[in-house]
Design a protein around this motif. Structure first.
Motif, short mmCIF file in Angstrom:
data_model
loop_
_atom_site.label_atom_id
_atom_site.label_comp_id
_atom_site.label_asym_id
_atom_site.label_seq_id
_atom_site.Cartn_x
_atom_site.Cartn_y
_atom_site.Cartn_z
N GLU A 189 0.84 -1.19 0.00
CA GLU A 189 0.00 0.00 0.00
C GLU A 189 0.87 1.24 0.00
O GLU A 189 2.04 1.21 0.40
CB GLU A 189 -0.93 0.01 1.21
CG GLU A 189 -1.95 -1.13 1.21
CD GLU A 189 -2.91 -1.05 2.38
OE1 GLU A 189 -2.64 -0.25 3.31
OE2 GLU A 189 -3.93 -1.77 2.37
N SER A 199 0.70 5.91 -0.99
CA SER A 199 -0.07 7.08 -1.38
C SER A 199 0.80 7.98 -2.23
O SER A 199 2.04 7.92 -2.17
CB SER A 199 -0.57 7.85 -0.15
OG SER A 199 0.51 8.40 0.58
N ILE A 219 -3.71 10.68 -2.99
CA ILE A 219 -4.41 9.48 -3.44
C ILE A 219 -3.81 8.27 -2.75
O ILE A 219 -2.60 8.02 -2.87
CB ILE A 219 -4.30 9.32 -4.97
CG1 ILE A 219 -4.95 10.51 -5.68
CG2 ILE A 219 -4.93 8.01 -5.43
CD1 ILE A 219 -4.68 10.56 -7.16
N TYR A 231 -3.51 4.22 -2.45
CA TYR A 231 -3.65 3.14 -3.42
C TYR A 231 -3.16 1.81 -2.86
O TYR A 231 -2.40 1.76 -1.88
CB TYR A 231 -2.87 3.46 -4.70
CG TYR A 231 -1.38 3.62 -4.51
CD1 TYR A 231 -0.52 2.52 -4.44
CD2 TYR A 231 -0.80 4.89 -4.41
CE1 TYR A 231 0.83 2.66 -4.26
CE2 TYR A 231 0.57 5.04 -4.22
CZ TYR A 231 1.38 3.93 -4.15
OH TYR A 231 2.73 4.08 -3.97
N LYS A 232 -3.61 0.74 -3.51
CA LYS A 232 -3.08 -0.60 -3.29
C LYS A 232 -2.26 -0.96 -4.52
O LYS A 232 -2.69 -0.73 -5.65
CB LYS A 232 -4.21 -1.61 -3.11
CG LYS A 232 -3.72 -3.06 -3.00
CD LYS A 232 -4.88 -4.04 -2.91
CE LYS A 232 -4.38 -5.49 -2.88
NZ LYS A 232 -5.51 -6.46 -2.81
N TYR A 261 -1.74 -0.59 -9.94
CA TYR A 261 -2.06 0.36 -8.88
C TYR A 261 -3.56 0.62 -8.90
O TYR A 261 -4.11 1.04 -9.92
CB TYR A 261 -1.30 1.66 -9.08
CG TYR A 261 0.21 1.54 -8.99
CD1 TYR A 261 0.86 1.55 -7.76
CD2 TYR A 261 0.98 1.41 -10.15
CE1 TYR A 261 2.24 1.43 -7.68
CE2 TYR A 261 2.36 1.29 -10.07
CZ TYR A 261 2.99 1.30 -8.84
OH TYR A 261 4.35 1.18 -8.77
N PHE A 262 -4.21 0.37 -7.75
CA PHE A 262 -5.65 0.56 -7.63
C PHE A 262 -5.93 1.65 -6.59
O PHE A 262 -5.51 1.51 -5.43
CB PHE A 262 -6.34 -0.74 -7.19
CG PHE A 262 -6.04 -1.92 -8.08
CD1 PHE A 262 -6.60 -2.01 -9.35
CD2 PHE A 262 -5.21 -2.94 -7.63
CE1 PHE A 262 -6.33 -3.11 -10.16
CE2 PHE A 262 -4.95 -4.04 -8.43
CZ PHE A 262 -5.51 -4.12 -9.70
N LYS A 263 -6.63 2.68 -7.00
CA LYS A 263 -7.01 3.72 -6.05
C LYS A 263 -8.01 3.16 -5.05
O LYS A 263 -8.97 2.49 -5.42
CB LYS A 263 -7.62 4.91 -6.79
CG LYS A 263 -7.99 6.09 -5.89
CD LYS A 263 -8.61 7.22 -6.68
CE LYS A 263 -9.02 8.37 -5.77
NZ LYS A 263 -9.67 9.48 -6.53
N LYS A 264 -7.79 3.43 -3.77
CA LYS A 264 -8.66 2.91 -2.72
C LYS A 264 -10.00 3.64 -2.71
O LYS A 264 -10.10 4.82 -3.06
CB LYS A 264 -8.00 3.06 -1.35
CG LYS A 264 -6.83 2.12 -1.13
CD LYS A 264 -6.32 2.23 0.30
CE LYS A 264 -5.24 1.22 0.60
NZ LYS A 264 -4.77 1.34 2.01
N ARG A 302 -14.53 2.94 -12.30
CA ARG A 302 -13.15 3.43 -12.25
C ARG A 302 -12.40 3.01 -13.52
O ARG A 302 -12.27 1.82 -13.82
CB ARG A 302 -12.44 2.85 -11.02
CG ARG A 302 -10.96 3.15 -10.91
CD ARG A 302 -10.69 4.60 -10.60
NE ARG A 302 -9.26 4.78 -10.28
CZ ARG A 302 -8.66 5.96 -10.23
NH1 ARG A 302 -9.36 7.07 -10.45
NH2 ARG A 302 -7.38 6.04 -9.94
N LEU A 349 -2.68 8.28 -11.61
CA LEU A 349 -3.59 7.64 -10.68
C LEU A 349 -4.77 8.52 -10.29
O LEU A 349 -5.76 8.02 -9.75
CB LEU A 349 -2.84 7.20 -9.42
CG LEU A 349 -2.35 5.75 -9.42
CD1 LEU A 349 -1.42 5.50 -8.25
CD2 LEU A 349 -3.52 4.79 -9.40
N ASP A 405 -6.92 3.77 -12.68
CA ASP A 405 -6.05 2.72 -12.17
C ASP A 405 -5.06 2.37 -13.28
O ASP A 405 -5.35 2.54 -14.47
CB ASP A 405 -6.85 1.49 -11.77
CG ASP A 405 -7.67 1.72 -10.50
OD1 ASP A 405 -7.39 2.68 -9.78
OD2 ASP A 405 -8.60 0.92 -10.26
#
Length: 527
Positions: free
Chosen positions: A47, A49, A57, A59-60, A87-90, A97, A147, A151
């Motif tokens: 994880e 940011s 932002i 992210y994971k 990279y996935f925005k939380k 998305r 991001l 994603d």
């Protein structure tokens, strides 16, 4: 086309076992078959940011592999282990998305360049137009990561980065032959496109992203791949894309200024490279008369390139001496090269010749990927440049930064080798059973026709001699589509080179343009 160097060997990845009781048998199996570990998908989650233009932002991140398989009666046979970083925005609804698949070119290049230079959450700092000093390099928050808009999935092409071809025949004596067969199937225009299409469809299933707005982002040969891939996804896998973003485009290799002297009778590359020659001479203050600004110079040169210059070249040996002299003098005004040199070159100067000659009086060579760069000529007496000062200036920073980042931050790749370029001995340029120069303009055209809502954003740098911007512009305006579909294409040009993002001001513009493109095409507000 003078290809980027492809000079690294394939290596097996080493993985642990889950059960202590199996360790002995597993070790014996791996010893006899080093590819056995590749057939299992891997994933390491972390994880972080990033602050993008002032907005934080969270992210994971997932660094891992997806295993591709053969087709038909070989659908259970693993062929490639493809590495990616996603990279996935939380806190986002995955169905709304956007998700963008990002890759570089080569062919045979890893995605480290776009990852660490353009859109990843961390960016390596390099000098603007000169050699970046050796380590330690500076890795900073990327204010222009994409991001905020989408994603991201950075994909290493087969044989590059941590991606590997798989040869897992039980008989060790047959594995070399199997590896050669894998390379033959995958290392080519069509095989590469099919591999990326299979990767993307598997990724959509694994992460539940089939209903997300979908985008492709390719650079250099990655734009060639994008045309093939868009067509494959649309018409073989029923995956409609929202948009395709092209950076430093080449779709028709007959437009390439690299080695164009080996293709006599085709003069188009000289005409399409001329505006880049002029921009470069302008940047290095080599023009006999300095124009008011770059834009007015380029407009004038483009008109000359497609007018008097094209007509003169078309005459070949019929061009009389007086007319040839007049054209050479005009080329001197636009390129800074001497009239005598231009006459000796028969008005036709390849990219390598120009890079070597423009600053030749000082013993320097300009960059190819970015002609703002310059470095000492390896051989002042050679005909063409023998290396690329821009590539030499920044490559170490990118490779060192990623190797450090992927292991420390993404927790992946310990004891593995990251391949900047794949060990590709031969690239199959045959496309759809057609020999000759690669031309994937029909692929992009078909994707746009079968999905008339598909939007395309073309980006390029004025100082790029690997894929000159005017050649990309020419290709797009000759795409075989209906006039109304031409309205689906937009254009953005930057005062930078092939790697537009290596110039920070251009990186900001690139981010803003791509983010706006995604916002305008993601269809979220329509539902």
């Amino acid at each position: 086309m003078r290809k980027l160097p492809l000079a690294l060997a394939l290596a097996a990845l080493l993985l642990g076992t889950a059960h202590a009781a199996e360790k002995k048998d597993k070790a014996a199996a791996d010893e006899s078959n080093p590819a056995a570990a590749l057939i299992h998908p891997q994933a390491s989650a972390s994880e972080g940011s990033v602050s993008v233009e002032g907005k934080r932002i969270a992210y994971k991140a997932v660094a891992g592999t997806i295993v591709l398989h053969g087709k038909g009666d070989k659908e259970n046979e693993p062929t490639v282990s493809m590495f990616y970083v996603a990279y996935f925005k939380k806190g986002e609804d995955a169905s709304k998305r956007p998700i963008t698949f990002v890759y570089n070119g080569g062919p045979g290049s890893a995605s480290v360049w776009l990852h660490m230079g353009a859109f990843g959450p961390r960016r390596v700092v390099t000098k603007d137009d000169s050699h970046t000093p050796a380590a330690p390099y500076q890795l900073v928050n990327n204010d222009y990561s994409l991001l905020d808009a989408s994603d991201l999935v950075f994909i290493d092409a087969p044989g590059t980065g941590f991606s590997r071809l798989i040869a897992n025949d039980a008989d060790p004596s047959k594995r070399d032959e199997q590896m050669k067969e894998r390379a033959k199937q995958i290392y080519g225009v069509d095989g590469d496109g099919h591999a990326f299409a299979q990767f993307i469809t598997q990724f959509l299933s694994r992460y539940g992203r089939w209903n997300s707005p979908k985008y492709l982002f390719g650079e250099s040969y990655g734009t060639t791949r994008s045309a093939v891939l868009a067509n494959d996804l649309e018409n073989e896998d029923s995956v409609d894309l929202n948009g395709v973003v092209l950076l430093s485009q080449i779709l028709n290799f007959d437009t390439s200024i690299d080695g164009s002297d080996q293709n006599p009778g085709v003069d188009l590359p000289y005409e399409l490279a001329l505006p880049t020659y002029a921009a470069t001479a302008y940047y290095h203050h080599k023009l006999p008369q300095s124009p008011a600004d770059l834009q007015s110079l380029l407009q004038e040169v483009e008109q000359f390139a497609l007018g008097d210059y094209a007509q003169a070249l078309m005459q070949g040996s019929r061009l009389d001496d007086a007319h040839k002299q007049a054209i050479a003098e005009k080329l001197h005004q636009y390129t800074g090269l001497s009239v005598a040199y231009l006459m000796k070159a028969n008005l036709r100067v390849t990219g390598g010749m120009f890079e070597h000659e423009l600053l030749g009086d000082s013993g320097d060579t300009t960059g190819r990927l970015d002609t703002r760069f310059a470095g000492p000529s390896l051989d002042p007496l050679s005909k063409e440049s023998e290396y690329d000062p821009q590539s030499s200036a920044i490559s170490s920073a990118y490779i060192a930064a990623f190797n450090d980042y992927v292991r420390k931050d993404l927790k992946y790749g310990q004891d593995q080798v990251y391949r900047e370029f794949g060990d590709i001995k031969e690239w199959d340029s045959k496309h759809n059973d057609h020999d000759g120069a690669v031309n994937v303009m029909p692929d992009l055209a078909k994707a746009m026709k079968t999905n008339p809502d598909l939007k395309v954003l073309l980006n390029g740098g004025y100082y790029d001699l690997a894929t000159p911007f005017f050649a990309a512009d020419y290709e797009m305006h000759h795409l075989p589509v209906q006039p109304e579909l031409m309205n689906n294409i937009s254009y953005e040009w930057y005062p930078s080179g092939h790697m537009v993002y290596a110039h920070e001001a251009s990186l900001k513009l690139l981010h803003d343009n791509v983010a706006r493109f995604i916002e305008q095409t993601d269809n979220v507000s329509k539902h």
